[in-house]
Design an enzyme around this catalytic site. Sequence first.
Site, short mmCIF file in Angstrom:
data_model
loop_
_atom_site.label_atom_id
_atom_site.label_comp_id
_atom_site.label_asym_id
_atom_site.label_seq_id
_atom_site.Cartn_x
_atom_site.Cartn_y
_atom_site.Cartn_z
CG ASN A 83 -18.27 39.62 -50.29
OD1 ASN A 83 -17.69 38.76 -50.66
ND2 ASN A 83 -18.89 40.51 -51.04
NE ARG A 107 -5.50 36.37 -46.52
CZ ARG A 107 -4.83 37.57 -46.80
NH1 ARG A 107 -5.30 38.32 -47.87
NH2 ARG A 107 -3.70 37.88 -46.29
CG HIS A 109 -2.74 37.51 -58.75
ND1 HIS A 109 -3.40 38.40 -59.26
CD2 HIS A 109 -3.81 36.62 -58.03
CE1 HIS A 109 -4.76 38.46 -58.96
NE2 HIS A 109 -4.88 37.40 -58.44
CG HIS A 153 -12.14 38.33 -61.35
ND1 HIS A 153 -11.17 37.56 -62.03
CD2 HIS A 153 -11.88 38.58 -60.07
CE1 HIS A 153 -10.25 37.31 -61.15
NE2 HIS A 153 -10.51 38.11 -59.87
#
Length: 695
Positions: free
Chosen positions: A44, A401, A431, A593
Amino acid sequence: MSKKNLIARDISWLSFNGRVLQEANDISVPLRERIRFLGIHSNNLDEFFRVRVATLKRMIELGTKKNMHLEENPQAILDQIQMIVLQQQNEFNRIWDNIIVELAKEQIYLVSEKELTGPEQLFVKKFFDEEVRASIIPLLIESLPQLPYLRDKSLYLGVVMRKKESAYDQKYALIEVPSKAVGRFVKLPNQGDEKRIILLEDVIRYNLPYIFSYFGYDYFDAHVFKVTKDAEIDIDNDIATSLVQKIEKGLKSRRKGKPVRFAYDKDMDAGLLEYLIRRLNLSRKDNIIPGGRIHNFRHFMDFPDVFNSKSQRLAPFPHPALVQSMRVTDVILQQDVLLHFPYHSFNGIIDLLREAAMDPQVVSIKITAYRLASNSKIINALINAVRNGKAVVVMLELRARFDEEANLEWKEVLEEEGVKVLLGVPNMKIHAKACVIKKKLANNRILQYGFVSTGNLNEKTSRVYADHCLLTSNRSVMADINRIFNYLTNPKLNLHQLRGCKTLMVCPVNMRKELSVLIDREIKNARAGKPARIILKLNALSDATLIFQLYEAAAAGVDIQMVVRGIFCPHIDTKKLKHHMHAISIVDEYLEHARVLIFHNNGKPRIYLSSADWMVRNLDHRVEAAVPVNDPVLQQELLDIIHIQLSDNVKARLLDEELANNYVPSSDQKKVRSQIETYQYLYHKTLKTGEISSD
């Protein structure tokens, strides 16, 4: 309100990574998982520096806050980041020292090159000769006009060589540790019940006298370091260049990105350290972070399975509606189905696409793809569909990304098979997670069905990411998904298609406005003395406009409860707000998520599943979709799951402006660990079908 009423986004994100570190420190967490959380924390932080810190540094160079929505100047935020990262690094090292003690209790030892027994020395020498030597290229750096290109994410050994009789006769060398080619961990031959492991860099350290034997040096000192670089891809505006060419060019330029962090073993030779910092054009004001002997801890997410206890991770199970012999397609044409990953098996999605690929009545499949598994069964099903004569359209986001290269490869594979690949919209990522399948029946009647999801179509991450996916044949939902694909097929001409969505909330055209309307409705109900409540489940909440509207709602008496995994920018501890705004973050075995939006609506709840977080980038600069859940049974199921999470008093942390990450107090109440409780809640629903054993 001013932006001073917000927590800085980047500081809030570091607080989230602190919660990950808490899991590594929790002795109730299995040892293998504690090590994995250290790896996650490290990974992270790498991405944070590559993206966020790099962006702040660019802003300082440009002398602007433009488009960054900052409430402080970039240098002040960078200074805070440096302080917090160093504090977390110290905590990281303390936790790792404790874990080493715990590993020893299980007779697991991570040994250095100086701790090898005689037989192990022979093994390491042979392993180096057979597996490692061909993958390393030592570089003597003093004689080079400029420092060699250093790869982002790679680990390096900085080597000092000298002769014992003369301190002045010394040389510096660099060796890239070939972790990708060889693997980071080397299991040594068993010694009774002991499990001994050596890191690849220590294998190389042990062999330094052999590597540099031709120089005649008899003293070697080697310490690890790594460089984190700016990961931004610059997309030029040359209209003669295709998006693919721009991405490929951007990937090449990324490899040459400016260093934004230099992390090193604090025991590194002072002369070599100074030399590297100077040659990398870094200054003491940059993020130069001393650490322990081990770096690139992200590899520790894949620490060898040498533990005495086996993983306790519970296996996914089928959704009760999908355990019968009936095809998934037939079920969806009769009823909506709500899948909850990783509790439910991802096979339901794969089976749906496989059935479509083989169904002679299916004429087309349209689907979005953001991050795919390396051996994607989704892609295999779509390729089979093309081979069976179906028209297949895949919206493949090349700018996802760190997945850009993989998606470029998938583009080539898909197009070779005859799939029509859409590449998105300039200056806007796609997305949304959606699929529409079209069947043409004998009487020319058209049936459409598919899904909208909060997560990626990735069977690997579906085992660890907690997401929701609505399978449906609802006509209005399918009509809107078609409108999205019509827009994506020709964005310049078909923006009206996106604006025509009536059931889905879609970014960037109407989701922000619709969310504002839904919040305003709760404010009006509260002021009229009616029940008013908002529940939000998000990954990130940083959009100032919506946050200030939530402040207004709380001040009006709307009860607002939030479960936010990562970035959380609201100040909710003021006198006006603290009685009506409550926020927690859950960090546990699975990564939370999902995005779920629940508005009380005077007893007629409006509930949505969404791909979008409440961030400017999502709401204004991406194509996102939120689907309503209208079936009362599925609404209740979602409400039950959210209420389980709001009751968590084991893995939930309070979110406040102090960023203290204090656990929700449990007092004498029943312990509620929401991920375990959710598993049991959903498992018993499937158990009632009699299709799985209660053992």
